[in-house]
Design an enzyme around this catalytic site. Structure first.
Site, PDB file in Angstrom:
ATOM      1  N   HIS A   1      18.919  27.285   9.202  1.00  0.00           N
ATOM      2  CA  HIS A   1      20.236  26.436   9.139  1.00  0.00           C
ATOM      3  C   HIS A   1      20.011  25.328  10.110  1.00  0.00           C
ATOM      4  O   HIS A   1      19.524  25.276  11.249  1.00  0.00           O
ATOM      5  CB  HIS A   1      21.496  27.321   9.709  1.00  0.00           C
ATOM      6  CG  HIS A   1      22.622  26.594   9.919  1.00  0.00           C
ATOM      7  ND1 HIS A   1      22.984  25.727   8.968  1.00  0.00           N
ATOM      8  CD2 HIS A   1      23.648  26.517  11.015  1.00  0.00           C
ATOM      9  CE1 HIS A   1      24.209  25.154   9.373  1.00  0.00           C
ATOM     10  NE2 HIS A   1      24.542  25.869  10.664  1.00  0.00           N
TER      11      HIS A   1
ATOM     12  N   ASN B   1      24.972  18.795  10.244  1.00  0.00           N
ATOM     13  CA  ASN B   1      25.140  20.471  10.095  1.00  0.00           C
ATOM     14  C   ASN B   1      26.030  20.329   8.894  1.00  0.00           C
ATOM     15  O   ASN B   1      27.368  20.137   9.055  1.00  0.00           O
ATOM     16  CB  ASN B   1      25.875  21.066  11.373  1.00  0.00           C
ATOM     17  CG  ASN B   1      26.163  22.374  11.010  1.00  0.00           C
ATOM     18  OD1 ASN B   1      26.242  22.921   9.877  1.00  0.00           O
ATOM     19  ND2 ASN B   1      26.382  23.283  12.057  1.00  0.00           N
TER      20      ASN B   1
ATOM     21  N   CYS C   1      28.399  28.963   8.308  1.00  0.00           N
ATOM     22  CA  CYS C   1      27.107  28.433   8.031  1.00  0.00           C
ATOM     23  C   CYS C   1      25.860  29.502   7.630  1.00  0.00           C
ATOM     24  O   CYS C   1      24.722  29.109   7.381  1.00  0.00           O
ATOM     25  CB  CYS C   1      26.486  27.813   9.758  1.00  0.00           C
ATOM     26  SG  CYS C   1      27.747  26.527  10.123  1.00  0.00           S
TER      27      CYS C   1
END
EC number: 2.3.1.180
Length: 329
Positions: free
Chosen positions: A256, A286, A123
């Site tokens: 993020h 996500n 990520c």
């Protein structure tokens, strides 16, 4: 005559989401068929996620990256043959090798022999890739870079584990960077601590042609949350310091897009009003390395992010890795 300072500047952005949009309720209905219990209320309360997109079985990470790249190239108004560096941040490549970046270079028809490689920082991947491309451009090794975050995380989800399968989605985001005497990327900071490798990982590996261990994502959610809220403020402050900017000079924060609670916590710690934070986690889920460039492109195209504004990006991911960059758009 003094030599001018060289910067890398964002010329254009692009993104792509596969068309299969799955709401929380639709996902809950799918899971219920296997006896897995969850609900829209449970997911929203813990994550802020309301929907995510899943790629079709025959669609690869490089396919998603291709559309995002084409849109970024069009927005940047550059000749694809001028792109002499391609970096793809992904944890879900098409193959073990060749790299997704090489596959993408071919799909784009770029024949100039420029460098192409993948970055794997989960990520945090886009933050790592952007800082890497910036360094190549600043040192004069390359002039025009295509930087992409692209993922098909749905391929590594265990749909019998409600604590992880509700979190992730597929997508891609891209930026075109070019050498410029005008300030662009102003400061970056990257970090890792491998002692936390077990709290967020996909433990499977290929051994003699057979996958050994689990091929599905594993996450210790509480441990990830604690570490994320601890490091994100620090790395953001470090990047701002390198950029010689104060937090109040940040026009937009793009964290993020993992969990709305982590995002709002970081925004608050930096002393920024929530209105300056770009949020797409509700619609995208996500998307790992794709989340930051996806959110960036959304905010550029809807007119929120304007030329001359300061943008702070930051991410944290498996490894454990974390990073941030500040740039003038």
């Amino acid at each position: 005559m003094a030599q001018s300072t060289l910067y890398s500047r964002v010329l254009g952005t692009g993104s792509y989401l596969p068309p299969d949009r799955v709401t929380n309720q639709e996902l809950a209905d799918r899971l219920a068929k296997d006896g897995i219990e969850t609900s829209d209320e449970w997911i929203v309360a813990r994550t802020g996620i309301r929907a995510r997109h899943f790629a079709a079985p025959d669609v690869t990470t490089s396919d998603l990256a291709l559309v995002a790249a084409q849109r970024a190239i069009e927005a940047a108004d550059v000749d694809p043959q001028s792109i002499d560096l391609i970096i793809v941040a992904t944890s879900t490549p098409d193959f073990v090798f060749p790299s997704t970046a090489c596959l993408l270079q071919n799909k784009l028809g770029i024949k100039n022999g420029g460098a192409a490689f993948d970055v794997q920082a989960v990520c945090s991947g886009f933050a790592y890739a952007l800082a890497t491309a910036d360094s190549f451009i600043r040192t004069g090794q390359h002039r025009t870079a295509l930087v992409i975050g692209a993922e098909t995380f749905s391929r590594i989800l265990d749909f019998k584990d409600r604590t992880t399968c509700v979190l992730f989605g597929d997508g891609a985001g891209a930026v075109v960077l070019s050498a410029s005497e005008e300030p662009g990327i102003l400061g970056s900071a990257l970090h890792a601590d491998g002692s936390y490798s077990n709290i967020l990982c996909t433990p499977g590996n290929v051994n003699r042609g057979v996958i050994a261990g689990s091929a599905f994502l594993h996450m210790d959610g509480q441990a990830v949350f604690k570490l994320a809220v601890n490091v994100l403020e620090k790395v953001a402050v470090e990047a701002l310091s390198k950029a010689e900017l104060a937090s109040e000079q940040v026009d937009w924060l793009i964290p993020h897009q993992a969990n709305i609670r982590i995002m709002t916590s970081t925004c608050r710690k930096l002393g920024l009003p929530q209105e300056r934070m770009i949020v797409t986690v509700d619609e995208h889920g996500n998307t790992s390395a794709a989340s930051i460039p996806l959110a960036l492109d959304v905010a550029v195209r809807d007119g929120r992010i304007k030329r001359g504004q300061h943008v702070l990006i930051e991410g944290v991911g498996g490894g454990f890795t974390w990073g941030a960059s500040v740039f003038r758009f």
